[in-house]
Design a protein around this motif. Structure first.
Motif, PDB file in Angstrom:
ATOM      1  N   LEU A   5       7.869  -6.310   0.160  1.00 26.63           N
ATOM      2  CA  LEU A   5       9.413  -6.771  -0.485  1.00 26.63           C
ATOM      3  C   LEU A   5       9.592  -7.702   0.690  1.00 26.63           C
ATOM      4  O   LEU A   5      10.738  -8.847   0.234  1.00 26.63           O
ATOM      5  N   MET A   6      10.562  -6.419   0.990  1.00 25.44           N
ATOM      6  CA  MET A   6      10.965  -6.779   3.296  1.00 25.44           C
ATOM      7  C   MET A   6      10.390  -8.467   3.279  1.00 25.44           C
ATOM      8  O   MET A   6      11.590  -9.605   3.094  1.00 25.44           O
ATOM      9  N   VAL A   7       9.749  -9.106   3.581  1.00 26.49           N
ATOM     10  CA  VAL A   7       9.397  -9.829   4.348  1.00 26.49           C
ATOM     11  C   VAL A   7       9.430 -11.498   2.846  1.00 26.49           C
ATOM     12  O   VAL A   7       9.523 -12.260   3.131  1.00 26.49           O
ATOM     13  N   GLN A   8       8.957 -10.418   1.558  1.00 21.32           N
ATOM     14  CA  GLN A   8       9.346 -11.924   0.328  1.00 21.32           C
ATOM     15  C   GLN A   8      10.671 -12.687   0.283  1.00 21.32           C
ATOM     16  O   GLN A   8      10.835 -13.792   0.059  1.00 21.32           O
TER      17      GLN A   8
ATOM     18  N   LEU B 183      11.687 -15.085   2.919  1.00 18.72           N
ATOM     19  CA  LEU B 183      10.618 -15.910   3.345  1.00 18.72           C
ATOM     20  C   LEU B 183      12.112 -16.834   1.728  1.00 18.72           C
ATOM     21  O   LEU B 183      11.968 -17.365   2.098  1.00 18.72           O
ATOM     22  N   ALA B 184      11.805 -15.925   0.641  1.00 18.24           N
ATOM     23  CA  ALA B 184      12.880 -16.575   0.010  1.00 18.24           C
ATOM     24  C   ALA B 184      14.172 -17.419   0.246  1.00 18.24           C
ATOM     25  O   ALA B 184      14.640 -18.556   0.070  1.00 18.24           O
ATOM     26  N   GLY B 185      14.375 -16.408   1.065  1.00 21.30           N
ATOM     27  CA  GLY B 185      15.835 -17.001   2.449  1.00 21.30           C
ATOM     28  C   GLY B 185      15.962 -18.777   2.924  1.00 21.30           C
ATOM     29  O   GLY B 185      17.147 -19.515   2.999  1.00 21.30           O
ATOM     30  N   LEU B 186      14.487 -19.107   3.102  1.00 25.87           N
ATOM     31  CA  LEU B 186      14.018 -20.006   3.990  1.00 25.87           C
ATOM     32  C   LEU B 186      14.502 -21.265   3.029  1.00 25.87           C
ATOM     33  O   LEU B 186      13.731 -22.749   3.288  1.00 25.87           O
ATOM     34  N   LYS B 187      13.656 -20.623   1.356  1.00 27.75           N
ATOM     35  CA  LYS B 187      14.536 -22.224   0.371  1.00 27.75           C
ATOM     36  C   LYS B 187      15.336 -22.944   0.377  1.00 27.75           C
ATOM     37  O   LYS B 187      16.194 -22.173   0.555  1.00 27.75           O
ATOM     38  N   GLU B 188      15.565 -24.253  -0.263  1.00 26.70           N
ATOM     39  CA  GLU B 188      16.515 -24.823  -0.317  1.00 26.70           C
ATOM     40  C   GLU B 188      17.678 -24.671  -1.521  1.00 26.70           C
ATOM     41  O   GLU B 188      16.967 -23.601  -1.940  1.00 26.70           O
TER      42      GLU B 188
ATOM     43  N   ALA C  55      -2.305 -18.811  14.505  1.00 28.16           N
ATOM     44  CA  ALA C  55      -3.964 -19.492  14.283  1.00 28.16           C
ATOM     45  C   ALA C  55      -4.060 -18.499  12.946  1.00 28.16           C
ATOM     46  O   ALA C  55      -5.376 -19.529  12.535  1.00 28.16           O
ATOM     47  N   ARG C  56      -4.104 -17.432  12.662  1.00 24.49           N
ATOM     48  CA  ARG C  56      -5.049 -17.241  10.915  1.00 24.49           C
ATOM     49  C   ARG C  56      -4.065 -17.844   9.981  1.00 24.49           C
ATOM     50  O   ARG C  56      -5.090 -18.129   9.236  1.00 24.49           O
ATOM     51  N   ALA C  57      -3.236 -18.510   9.868  1.00 21.97           N
ATOM     52  CA  ALA C  57      -2.696 -19.213   8.781  1.00 21.97           C
ATOM     53  C   ALA C  57      -2.520 -20.674   8.816  1.00 21.97           C
ATOM     54  O   ALA C  57      -2.575 -21.618   9.492  1.00 21.97           O
ATOM     55  N   GLU C  58      -2.846 -21.316   7.860  1.00 21.58           N
ATOM     56  CA  GLU C  58      -2.955 -22.507   7.456  1.00 21.58           C
ATOM     57  C   GLU C  58      -1.692 -23.298   7.019  1.00 21.58           C
ATOM     58  O   GLU C  58      -1.714 -24.238   6.772  1.00 21.58           O
ATOM     59  N   ALA C  59      -0.441 -22.366   6.614  1.00 21.33           N
ATOM     60  CA  ALA C  59       1.334 -23.414   6.880  1.00 21.33           C
ATOM     61  C   ALA C  59       1.763 -22.427   7.178  1.00 21.33           C
ATOM     62  O   ALA C  59       1.466 -21.147   7.625  1.00 21.33           O
ATOM     63  N   PRO C  60       3.099 -22.656   7.274  1.00 19.49           N
ATOM     64  CA  PRO C  60       3.907 -22.155   8.232  1.00 19.49           C
ATOM     65  C   PRO C  60       4.397 -20.491   7.417  1.00 19.49           C
ATOM     66  O   PRO C  60       4.688 -19.865   8.018  1.00 19.49           O
ATOM     67  N   GLU C  61       4.057 -21.052   5.830  1.00 19.41           N
ATOM     68  CA  GLU C  61       5.163 -19.681   5.413  1.00 19.41           C
ATOM     69  C   GLU C  61       4.188 -18.540   5.500  1.00 19.41           C
ATOM     70  O   GLU C  61       4.518 -17.494   5.615  1.00 19.41           O
ATOM     71  N   ALA C  62       2.963 -19.048   5.412  1.00 15.49           N
ATOM     72  CA  ALA C  62       2.148 -18.029   5.539  1.00 15.49           C
ATOM     73  C   ALA C  62       1.697 -17.532   6.830  1.00 15.49           C
ATOM     74  O   ALA C  62       1.892 -16.282   6.802  1.00 15.49           O
ATOM     75  N   ALA C  63       2.404 -17.824   8.152  1.00 19.81           N
ATOM     76  CA  ALA C  63       2.743 -17.696   9.282  1.00 19.81           C
ATOM     77  C   ALA C  63       3.438 -16.187   9.627  1.00 19.81           C
ATOM     78  O   ALA C  63       3.444 -15.579  10.155  1.00 19.81           O
ATOM     79  N   LEU C  64       4.727 -16.949   9.330  1.00 19.39           N
ATOM     80  CA  LEU C  64       5.463 -16.202   9.188  1.00 19.39           C
ATOM     81  C   LEU C  64       5.275 -14.977   7.645  1.00 19.39           C
ATOM     82  O   LEU C  64       5.723 -13.635   8.187  1.00 19.39           O
ATOM     83  N   ARG C  65       4.912 -14.766   6.829  1.00 21.71           N
ATOM     84  CA  ARG C  65       4.661 -13.907   6.401  1.00 21.71           C
ATOM     85  C   ARG C  65       3.900 -12.587   7.101  1.00 21.71           C
ATOM     86  O   ARG C  65       3.722 -11.492   6.798  1.00 21.71           O
ATOM     87  N   LEU C  66       2.777 -13.216   7.889  1.00 19.68           N
ATOM     88  CA  LEU C  66       1.631 -12.771   8.842  1.00 19.68           C
ATOM     89  C   LEU C  66       3.050 -11.537   9.742  1.00 19.68           C
ATOM     90  O   LEU C  66       2.572 -10.833  10.170  1.00 19.68           O
ATOM     91  N   MET C  67       3.655 -12.824  10.477  1.00 20.59           N
ATOM     92  CA  MET C  67       4.882 -12.206  11.393  1.00 20.59           C
ATOM     93  C   MET C  67       5.514 -11.293  10.871  1.00 20.59           C
ATOM     94  O   MET C  67       5.849  -9.925  12.086  1.00 20.59           O
ATOM     95  N   GLY C  68       5.708 -11.601  10.085  1.00 16.47           N
ATOM     96  CA  GLY C  68       6.974 -10.271   9.057  1.00 16.47           C
ATOM     97  C   GLY C  68       5.895  -8.984   8.750  1.00 16.47           C
ATOM     98  O   GLY C  68       6.460  -8.157   9.717  1.00 16.47           O
ATOM     99  N   MET C  69       4.884  -8.598   8.427  1.00 17.64           N
ATOM    100  CA  MET C  69       4.169  -8.029   7.857  1.00 17.64           C
ATOM    101  C   MET C  69       3.698  -6.833   9.579  1.00 17.64           C
ATOM    102  O   MET C  69       3.801  -5.956  10.129  1.00 17.64           O
ATOM    103  N   ASN C  70       3.390  -8.404  10.608  1.00 20.54           N
ATOM    104  CA  ASN C  70       2.930  -7.122  11.665  1.00 20.54           C
ATOM    105  C   ASN C  70       3.801  -6.980  12.689  1.00 20.54           C
ATOM    106  O   ASN C  70       2.960  -5.699  13.732  1.00 20.54           O
ATOM    107  N   TYR C  71       5.054  -7.570  12.884  1.00 18.94           N
ATOM    108  CA  TYR C  71       5.935  -7.410  13.483  1.00 18.94           C
ATOM    109  C   TYR C  71       6.139  -5.006  12.959  1.00 18.94           C
ATOM    110  O   TYR C  71       6.537  -5.073  14.295  1.00 18.94           O
ATOM    111  N   VAL C  72       6.492  -5.055  12.196  1.00 21.96           N
ATOM    112  CA  VAL C  72       6.919  -3.961  11.889  1.00 21.96           C
ATOM    113  C   VAL C  72       5.482  -2.889  12.608  1.00 21.96           C
ATOM    114  O   VAL C  72       5.459  -1.654  12.749  1.00 21.96           O
ATOM    115  N   SER C  73       3.621  -3.570  11.710  1.00 21.13           N
ATOM    116  CA  SER C  73       3.229  -2.854  11.961  1.00 21.13           C
ATOM    117  C   SER C  73       2.708  -2.678  14.040  1.00 21.13           C
ATOM    118  O   SER C  73       2.219  -1.268  14.044  1.00 21.13           O
ATOM    119  N   PHE C  74       3.456  -2.922  13.860  1.00 25.36           N
ATOM    120  CA  PHE C  74       3.727  -3.218  16.427  1.00 25.36           C
ATOM    121  C   PHE C  74       4.483  -2.178  16.315  1.00 25.36           C
ATOM    122  O   PHE C  74       3.626  -1.339  17.500  1.00 25.36           O
TER     123      PHE C  74
END
Length: 228
Positions: A214-217, A220-225, A95-114
């Protein structure tokens, strides 16, 4: 009674004091779940009895059995609540992210925090014996809901042309979840360490340095063509 001119009150029975550390409030199931989570975090395993959980709370094991028929049921409920909380956090990230990539970045970072905030629950959430039997459908649903959320975000990114099209979103979600789970598990076990290393040359007694950003970056790089 009276002793001369002095009024002496009748002797009162001794006050019964509740044993220190005993359970007093009304949410016994919640207290048992919190105790189990703490034990798992401390021992890094679920090798303990329901009686040990009850003793930590300060109640009899028969009181614990009134709420959970077995330790397995207690652990399944702990795992279920963990997945439900994780899913709520994923929804908030999306809900906070403006685009799918930003959402996945937040999810990845906060997954570890959780996981760092709830190490006991996290360690039991992926216990194969709990989900594989089919005895705890609520847990199975809670576990699937979080994964389905990631699949949905990836599918949205594919539809927008942001992510690679040569793989199904479920495959990509599996790859992402596996990466963040592996990183998180190593971090919890002390096999890798975030932050600066102590001075000197790292050896086998020092955990290799880790950077979740870096792990999240790299995830996400693996999602690109592939040829992008």
């Amino acid at each position: 009674m009276t002793d001369g001119n002095i009024n002496v009150p009748p002797e009162l029975p001794p006050t019964r004091r509740k044993a220190e550390g005993k359970f007093h409030h009304g949410d016994l199931p919640g207290a048992l779940l919190a105790a189990a989570s703490a034990l798992i975090a401390e021992r890094r395993s679920a090798e303990f009895s329901l009686r040990a959980v009850a003793e930590r709370v300060g109640v009899s094991h028969t009181a614990a059995y009134r709420h959970f028929a077995s330790k397995r049921d207690l652990l399944a409920e702990l795992a279920c609540r963990g997945f439900e909380r994780l899913h709520r956090e994923m929804l908030a990230d999306r809900a906070r992210a403006e685009a799918p990539e930003a959402a996945l970045r937040l999810m990845g970072m906060n997954y570890v925090s959780f996981a760092l905030a709830e190490p006991g629950a996290y360690r039991i959430m992926f216990h194969v014996d709990l989900c594989a039997t089919g005895a705890h459908p609520a847990l199975e649903k809670a576990a699937y809901d979080g994964f389905a959320e990631m699949v949905s975000v990836i599918a949205e990114g594919q539809a927008a042309g942001q992510f690679r099209q040569d793989r199904r979103p479920e495959e990509l979600a599996t790859a992402l979840w596996s990466a963040q789970h592996g990183y998180t598990s190593l971090l919890l076990d002390g096999q890798i360490a975030e932050g600066e290393l102590p001075p000197g040359i790292p050896g086998f007694t020092i955990a290799p340095p880790a950077d979740r950003a870096l792990m999240v970056q790299m995830m996400l790089a693996g999602l690109k063509e592939p040829n992008a």
